[in-house]
Design an enzyme around this catalytic site. Structure first.
Site, short mmCIF file in Angstrom:
data_model
loop_
_atom_site.label_atom_id
_atom_site.label_comp_id
_atom_site.label_asym_id
_atom_site.label_seq_id
_atom_site.Cartn_x
_atom_site.Cartn_y
_atom_site.Cartn_z
N ILE A 1 0.85 -1.23 0.10
CA ILE A 1 0.00 0.11 -0.08
C ILE A 1 0.81 1.23 -0.04
O ILE A 1 0.62 2.40 -0.68
CB ILE A 1 -0.97 0.16 1.24
CG1 ILE A 1 -1.81 -1.33 0.98
CG2 ILE A 1 -1.58 1.49 1.15
CD1 ILE A 1 -2.87 -1.35 0.14
N GLU B 1 9.73 -2.78 -4.10
CA GLU B 1 9.46 -3.34 -2.77
C GLU B 1 9.85 -4.51 -2.51
O GLU B 1 9.75 -5.58 -3.55
CB GLU B 1 7.64 -3.35 -2.76
CG GLU B 1 7.36 -3.92 -1.40
CD GLU B 1 5.90 -4.47 -1.54
OE1 GLU B 1 5.49 -5.10 -0.61
OE2 GLU B 1 5.14 -4.00 -2.38
N GLU C 1 16.41 -15.13 3.91
CA GLU C 1 16.15 -15.30 2.51
C GLU C 1 16.20 -13.83 1.74
O GLU C 1 16.54 -13.92 0.82
CB GLU C 1 14.66 -15.82 2.14
CG GLU C 1 13.65 -15.24 2.81
CD GLU C 1 13.17 -16.01 4.02
OE1 GLU C 1 11.97 -16.16 4.49
OE2 GLU C 1 14.00 -16.50 4.85
N THR D 1 9.28 2.72 20.91
CA THR D 1 9.86 3.06 19.65
C THR D 1 11.12 2.10 19.46
O THR D 1 11.88 1.86 18.41
CB THR D 1 10.61 4.46 19.55
OG1 THR D 1 11.40 4.76 20.69
CG2 THR D 1 9.40 5.42 19.63
N LYS E 1 12.15 11.76 18.37
CA LYS E 1 12.79 10.95 19.11
C LYS E 1 13.55 9.78 18.21
O LYS E 1 14.39 9.48 17.92
CB LYS E 1 11.81 10.23 20.12
CG LYS E 1 12.76 9.06 20.72
CD LYS E 1 11.93 8.53 21.98
CE LYS E 1 12.44 7.29 22.81
NZ LYS E 1 11.62 6.43 23.59
N CYS F 1 -14.81 -16.83 -13.90
CA CYS F 1 -13.83 -17.95 -14.16
C CYS F 1 -14.54 -19.44 -13.67
O CYS F 1 -15.51 -19.87 -14.51
CB CYS F 1 -12.52 -17.75 -13.53
SG CYS F 1 -11.22 -18.73 -14.18
N MET G 1 -18.20 -18.99 -13.38
CA MET G 1 -18.94 -19.13 -14.71
C MET G 1 -19.00 -20.47 -15.09
O MET G 1 -20.16 -20.96 -15.63
CB MET G 1 -18.05 -18.25 -15.83
CG MET G 1 -18.58 -18.29 -17.24
SD MET G 1 -17.70 -19.85 -18.13
CE MET G 1 -17.85 -19.28 -19.70
N GLU H 1 -12.18 -31.60 -15.56
CA GLU H 1 -11.48 -31.21 -14.14
C GLU H 1 -11.86 -32.01 -13.36
O GLU H 1 -11.06 -32.54 -12.65
CB GLU H 1 -11.23 -29.84 -14.36
CG GLU H 1 -10.28 -29.37 -13.13
CD GLU H 1 -10.33 -28.00 -12.79
OE1 GLU H 1 -9.56 -27.66 -11.86
OE2 GLU H 1 -11.18 -27.28 -13.27
N HIS I 1 -11.17 -12.66 -15.99
CA HIS I 1 -11.00 -12.09 -14.42
C HIS I 1 -11.11 -10.89 -14.67
O HIS I 1 -10.00 -9.94 -14.75
CB HIS I 1 -9.89 -12.49 -13.73
CG HIS I 1 -9.56 -14.04 -13.34
ND1 HIS I 1 -9.87 -14.07 -12.02
CD2 HIS I 1 -9.21 -15.19 -14.04
CE1 HIS I 1 -9.76 -15.80 -11.79
NE2 HIS I 1 -9.64 -15.99 -12.90
N GLU J 1 -11.72 -8.52 -12.41
CA GLU J 1 -11.33 -7.92 -11.26
C GLU J 1 -9.93 -7.25 -11.45
O GLU J 1 -9.22 -6.43 -10.64
CB GLU J 1 -11.40 -8.82 -10.23
CG GLU J 1 -10.47 -10.02 -10.08
CD GLU J 1 -11.02 -11.23 -10.71
OE1 GLU J 1 -10.66 -12.03 -10.45
OE2 GLU J 1 -11.87 -10.98 -11.48
#
Length: 541
Positions: free
Chosen positions: A20, A142, A151, A189, A224, A390, A393, A414, A517, A519
């Site tokens: 974000i 990022e 890692e 902190t 600080k 997908c 549907m 499937e 898709h 979205e």
């Protein structure tokens, strides 16, 4: 100007919201007229998230060029409207695979292959790769994981080297956590100080600190942290919990994060102030308009998500697409997860009570599919607005075959490769491919809409569209005439393969299934037309 590089790292704990923050930084720099791209480096050894269980890593987001990626790329695209590619998502697995392939080809001329310099050099190459394909003013990287993870060490070393090589053309933004101890009644902190100390031990001095917090931090705490971590006071900002993730960019802008970044990188500042007060920069006008609509959307609309993954991030892009479409329709979406494994004919009415519409969610495998079929039948019978995506549907197609066409054993090959009515099947040319992911249709494909259909209306009478896919099995076109004669129309067709992309039942209020898709293409400023149309139908129910 030369490309500038911004590295976003995280410390103390995971899940602080680096995605974000990275997306917000990209949005703020965009608003000032700069061209940006955002990329994610994940330290896990998988080649990509495509084979990961959603419970492990949330949804798998797919780019237009067919790369299965981390869900953070969805945030990048939703916030900035940029289109990411396979170059925007890199894992340790892909880094090592590239280095090993080079070693096998003899590219290293017999040298001993080591983490430093060979792995770190490959990471550095990938960091700079996007800017070699296209000019960007800023490349935001990022780095997944948390400082101190074994890692992620090669990525930290690569960043250290790049910052040394690039000088003032690179900055590190470190996101940490400031916990509040209720028993003591105070913020602590020390975890942030230790996180910065860990970063410094790797040779990286953070330029900017962003402090995640559940509550507002006083200026004394920010000062600080600045003093103890060797960071300029104006370069310490807080990211407190907001009512919506879409308020984060403006919260960062109000604290001058974008100005701090530009100053650190020596980039031209485009001030937007009036009488000493910060004002929304011109590029954020539409964003502020959206936030106003969000604030005004008080009336709730209840949508059921019928799926098998009881995890918010598993359907992240669908959830955000519904939220955004509802806001633009003056509503506040309340989403209710309905576990398809628990759905039966005996309880479906109770499960869907109070729902203005349902989304039958995507997925893979047999678990929970019968519940989705039951939900599709109930929604079709009682004319509840329904959006199947997908696999969703495909379940609508199977239900229609069983209960309307009369093929009681209808199924997808499937789930049942012995069915005599495989209304969902794999394309012949895919059946000989055995490599995981190789049989999948991934990325953006063309689709031609049938004029006059509800889908055609939703897309504002566009005939040709392009949408992203992630699936192996398809509508079996040999049944198309039977479906259309019985009332389920195939209204979206791929022009190259004649594969069915969209089905709908025109006699119902809104009953549409898409093999793709949608979205993945819905953004804050450009919500997807199918989600907009679906929410409109739910409101008028």
């Amino acid at each position: 100007m030369d490309t500038k590089y911004i590295f976003v790292t995280g410390g103390v704990v995971s899940s602080l919201g680096k995605g974000i923050i990275s997306a917000s930084i990209g949005k703020l720099l965009q608003a000032r007229g700069y061209k940006v791209t955002i990329q994610k480096f994940d330290p896990y050894i998988n080649i990509d998230p495509g084979t990961l269980n959603p419970y492990e890593h949330g949804e798998c987001y797919v780019t237009a060029d067919g790369m299965e990626t981390d869900l953070d790329l969805g945030h990048y695209e939703r916030f900035t409207d940029i289109q990411t590619t396979r170059h925007n998502s890199i894992t340790t697995g892909r880094i090592y695979q590239a280095v090993i392939d080079k070693e096998r080809r003899g590219d290293y001329l017999g040298k001993t292959i080591q983490v430093v310099p060979h792995i770190t050099d490959e990471i550095k190459r990938r960091i700079k790769e996007n800017a070699q394909h296209e000019h960007f003013d800023f490349v935001i990287s990022e780095i997944g994981g948390t400082i101190g993870d074994i890692e992620s060490a090669p990525f930290m070393e690569a960043i250290r080297q790049l910052r040394w090589e690039m000088g003032k053309d690179a900055v590190n933004i470190h996101l940490t956590y400031v916990p509040y101890l209720h028993a003591a009644g105070e913020f602590k902190t020390k975890p942030t100080q230790h996180s910065v100390k860990e970063l410094q031990s790797m040779g990286i001095q953070p330029d900017i600190l962003i402090l995640r917090t559940e509550h507002h931090l006083e200026d004394s705490i920010l000062r600080k942290v600045a003093s103890f971590c060797n960071v300029e006071p104006e370069c310490v900002v807080q990211s407190e919990d907001m009512p919506s993730i879409y308020e984060v960019p403006v919260n960062m802008q109000h604290q001058g994060l974008d100005i701090a970044i530009l100053r650190k990188l020596g980039s031209p500042l485009q001030f937007s102030s009036l009488d000493g007060e910060m004002q929304p920069v011109p590029g954020l006008v539409s964003w502020y308009h959206f936030l106003h609509l969000q604030q005004e959307a008080k009336q709730e609309i209840h949508i059921g998500l019928v799926g098998k993954y009881d995890l918010q991030d598993a359907y992240k892009s669908i959830r955000e697409s519904l939220y955004l479409a509802a806001i633009y329709n003056g509503r506040k979406a309340k989403l209710h997860f309905i576990n398809s494994e628990e759905v039966k004919r005996e309880n479906i009415a109770a499960r869907l009570e109070g729902m203005s519409g349902i989304v039958i969610c995507p997925g893979f495998g047999q678990r929970g599919i019968e519940g989705k079929i039951v939900a599709a039948e109930y929604a079709r019978t009682y004319d509840i607005p329904t959006f199947g995506i997908c696999l969703g549907m495909q379940m609508m197609v199977i239900e229609f075959a069983r209960n309307v066409l009369g093929y009681k054993d209808a199924n997808s090959s499937e789930m049942d490769n012995q069915t005599s009515h495989n209304v969902i099947d794999m394309m012949e040319e895919q059946k000989s491919i055995t490599q995981m992911g190789g049989t999948m249709r991934l990325g953006a494909y063309d689709c031609e809409l049938v004029e006059g259909s509800r889908a055609y209306d939703a897309y504002s009478n566009e005939m040709h569209i392009q949408e992203r896919h992630r699936h192996r099995y398809e509508f079996n076109s040999s049944y198309q005439k039977e479906y259309e004669a019985a009332g389920m129309k195939c209204v979206g067709i791929n022009p190259d393969t004649n594969l069915v992309e969209i089905v709908e039942v025109p006699s119902l209020k809104w009953y549409i299934g898409t093999q793709f898709h949608p979205e993945y293409s819905s953004t804050v400023l450009h919500p997807h037309p199918l989600f907009m149309s679906f929410i409109k139908a739910c409101i008028s129910k």
